[in-house]
Design a protein around this motif. Structure first.
Motif, mmCIF file in Angstrom:
data_model
loop_
_atom_site.group_PDB
_atom_site.id
_atom_site.type_symbol
_atom_site.label_atom_id
_atom_site.label_comp_id
_atom_site.label_asym_id
_atom_site.label_seq_id
_atom_site.Cartn_x
_atom_site.Cartn_y
_atom_site.Cartn_z
ATOM 1 N N ARG A 241 51.761 17.970 27.367
ATOM 2 C CA ARG A 241 51.958 17.312 28.684
ATOM 3 C C ARG A 241 52.091 15.815 28.475
ATOM 4 O O ARG A 241 51.140 15.154 28.048
ATOM 5 C CB ARG A 241 50.759 17.580 29.599
ATOM 6 N N CYS A 242 53.275 15.293 28.824
ATOM 7 C CA CYS A 242 53.548 13.861 28.619
ATOM 8 C C CYS A 242 52.526 13.008 29.385
ATOM 9 O O CYS A 242 52.200 13.307 30.542
ATOM 10 C CB CYS A 242 54.952 13.565 29.115
ATOM 11 N N SER A 243 52.050 11.964 28.734
ATOM 12 C CA SER A 243 51.024 11.137 29.380
ATOM 13 C C SER A 243 51.569 10.397 30.601
ATOM 14 O O SER A 243 50.805 9.961 31.451
ATOM 15 C CB SER A 243 50.429 10.136 28.380
ATOM 16 N N HIS A 244 52.903 10.285 30.720
ATOM 17 C CA HIS A 244 53.449 9.571 31.887
ATOM 18 C C HIS A 244 53.243 10.376 33.172
ATOM 19 O O HIS A 244 52.462 9.962 34.026
ATOM 20 C CB HIS A 244 54.942 9.261 31.677
ATOM 21 N N LEU A 245 53.920 11.516 33.290
ATOM 22 C CA LEU A 245 53.730 12.327 34.501
ATOM 23 C C LEU A 245 53.633 13.813 34.187
ATOM 24 O O LEU A 245 53.890 14.654 35.054
ATOM 25 C CB LEU A 245 54.870 12.082 35.500
ATOM 26 N N GLY A 246 53.304 14.132 32.945
ATOM 27 C CA GLY A 246 53.052 15.537 32.612
ATOM 28 C C GLY A 246 54.282 16.331 32.222
ATOM 29 O O GLY A 246 54.229 17.569 32.225
ATOM 30 N N GLY A 247 55.390 15.681 31.878
ATOM 31 C CA GLY A 247 56.602 16.416 31.476
ATOM 32 C C GLY A 247 56.371 17.241 30.216
ATOM 33 O O GLY A 247 55.496 16.927 29.404
ATOM 34 N N PRO A 248 57.161 18.319 30.031
ATOM 35 C CA PRO A 248 56.978 19.215 28.878
ATOM 36 C C PRO A 248 57.648 18.640 27.626
ATOM 37 O O PRO A 248 58.860 18.736 27.462
ATOM 38 C CB PRO A 248 57.678 20.504 29.341
ATOM 39 N N ALA A 264 61.353 12.408 22.551
ATOM 40 C CA ALA A 264 61.657 11.723 23.816
ATOM 41 C C ALA A 264 61.479 12.723 24.947
ATOM 42 O O ALA A 264 62.084 13.802 24.946
ATOM 43 C CB ALA A 264 63.087 11.193 23.795
ATOM 44 N N CYS A 265 60.644 12.383 25.896
ATOM 45 C CA CYS A 265 60.329 13.284 27.007
ATOM 46 C C CYS A 265 61.594 13.595 27.826
ATOM 47 O O CYS A 265 62.387 12.699 28.112
ATOM 48 C CB CYS A 265 59.272 12.633 27.908
ATOM 49 N N PRO A 266 61.765 14.863 28.211
ATOM 50 C CA PRO A 266 62.984 15.210 28.958
ATOM 51 C C PRO A 266 63.006 14.660 30.379
ATOM 52 O O PRO A 266 64.060 14.639 31.007
ATOM 53 C CB PRO A 266 62.952 16.749 28.980
ATOM 54 N N TRP A 267 61.865 14.212 30.905
ATOM 55 C CA TRP A 267 61.851 13.781 32.308
ATOM 56 C C TRP A 267 62.264 12.318 32.482
ATOM 57 O O TRP A 267 63.157 12.016 33.250
ATOM 58 C CB TRP A 267 60.459 14.014 32.925
ATOM 59 N N HIS A 268 61.612 11.392 31.839
ATOM 60 C CA HIS A 268 61.962 9.975 32.026
ATOM 61 C C HIS A 268 62.153 9.240 30.708
ATOM 62 O O HIS A 268 62.227 8.010 30.702
ATOM 63 C CB HIS A 268 60.888 9.249 32.849
ATOM 64 N N GLY A 269 62.169 9.970 29.597
ATOM 65 C CA GLY A 269 62.534 9.351 28.319
ATOM 66 C C GLY A 269 61.421 8.650 27.558
ATOM 67 O O GLY A 269 61.700 7.997 26.549
ATOM 68 N N SER A 270 60.166 8.755 27.988
ATOM 69 C CA SER A 270 59.088 8.163 27.182
ATOM 70 C C SER A 270 59.178 8.737 25.769
ATOM 71 O O SER A 270 59.416 9.934 25.589
ATOM 72 C CB SER A 270 57.719 8.511 27.758
ATOM 73 N N THR A 271 58.981 7.868 24.780
ATOM 74 C CA THR A 271 59.193 8.285 23.396
ATOM 75 C C THR A 271 57.909 8.064 22.601
ATOM 76 O O THR A 271 57.325 6.981 22.652
ATOM 77 C CB THR A 271 60.362 7.471 22.787
HETATM 78 S S1 FES Z 1 56.913 12.692 32.387
HETATM 79 FE FE1 FES Z 1 57.427 12.128 30.389
HETATM 80 S S2 FES Z 1 58.447 10.287 30.639
HETATM 81 FE FE2 FES Z 1 57.899 10.797 32.636
#
Ligand code: FES
Length: 307
Positions: A241-248, A264-271
């Motif tokens: 779970r991505c620390s930004h908003l929980g993306g897979p 790189a997160c598929p939701w907003h690109g956090s890497t």
């Molecule tokens: S949830 Fe992963 S970058 Fe936003």
């Protein structure tokens, strides 16, 4: 006829009073206010185009500081404006109040820039609340600017009224900012609390040969969802779970940044660096929880949370 309308009018008034007495209910209505979507959509597109991924955008998100920069920066305008309104209660403080108002107005630029950057990478319900929050803060800044202008013209009493009104509007905006952060989780880490959810010591995960080479996969360890990535006999594991908003994260792209394999997160690109969860690019600012791994003599992977 008249009798049948009265109860419904009373019910409406009661509902309205209940809403006003519960600010959280109003904030929840804003979350669902689809009428805001055209503005949210076009403003969000504009901000995303103006802030391409890179060091400048990462700085606005707060990546170098390990937490969002916006909450720290809003303290300057809010602190200055609150102090100015308090000073207005006393005689002989006009000059000091004016300086504080001007300092607060100057502080709105970095606060707005960081807020817009964070806002552009939120879910739609969060963006609706964020939009109204921003409108309130812009309205407050305008009122304080007006206050400064009329004070310069010698109309101090009118300036005090404008300042007090500005602070009231800023307080409403701050409430919505709190709702956004504390109720809707914007800016807080959404990664699983791995140290709370996994027991101490090493845990068996799976056999090394079950993992594809250089392709991220998801595995489960008790309650924990994990991103597992194998390169030859080396296995890296992050919380999924991505620390930004929980993306897979296991659905993310594998990229190479600064010579290291990253996801790189598929939701907003956090890497994040796959080996240890370090944030390379935002909007995430919190390190992704990672695990130490080892391969046993019979080819099984064991892991434990990295301290
Ligand atoms: S949830 Fe992963 S970058 Fe936003």
């Amino acid at each position: 006829m008249r009798q049948s309308l009265l109860p419904s009018a009373r019910a409406r008034r009661t509902r309205k009073a209940a809403l006003l007495s519960r600010p959280a209910a109003l904030a929840e209505r804003i979350e669902r206010a689809h009428s805001l979507d055209p503005v949210v959509h076009s403003l969000s597109d504009t901000v995303v185009r103006a802030l391409p991924a890179g060091a400048r955008t990462d700085a606005l998100h707060g990546v170098p500081f390990g937490q969002p920069a916006h909450p720290a920066l809003v303290r300057l305008p809010l602190g200055c404006w609150t102090s100015a309104v308090l000073l207005d209660l006393f005689r002989g403080t006009e000059r000091a109040a004016g300086v504080l108002i001007a300092a607060g107005i100057a502080g709105t630029a970095p606060a707005a820039a960081t807020g817009l950057a964070d806002w552009s990478a939120l879910h739609r319900d969060q963006q609706r609340v964020g939009l109204v929050h921003a409108i309130c803060q812009a309205g407050a800044a305008t009122l304080f600017l007006g206050s400064l202008a009329v004070r310069a013209g010698g109309r101090t009493s009118y300036g005090r009224v404008l300042s007090a009104s500005g602070l009231a509007v800023a307080t409403v905006g701050s409430y919505l900012g709190g709702h956004l952060a504390l109720r809707l989780g914007a800016g807080t880490s959404h990664a699983e609390q791995v140290s709370h959810l996994s027991g101490l010591g090493w845990h068996d995960l799976c056999a090394l040969r079950e993992l594809p080479d250089r392709r991220p996969v998801r595995r489960q360890l008790g309650y924990l969802s994990l991103l597992v990535y194998r390169q030859g006999s080396e296995v890296s594991v992050l919380s999924d779970r991505c620390s930004h908003l929980g993306g897979p994260l296991h659905q993310g792209r594998i990229v190479v940044e600064r010579g290291a394999a990253c996801v790189a997160c598929p939701w907003h690109g956090s890497t994040f660096v796959i080996a240890d969860g370090t944030v390379v690019h935002g909007p995430a600012t919190a390190r992704q929880p990672s695990f130490e791994t080892r391969v046993t003599s019979d080819g099984r992977i064991e892991l434990r949370p990295r301290p």
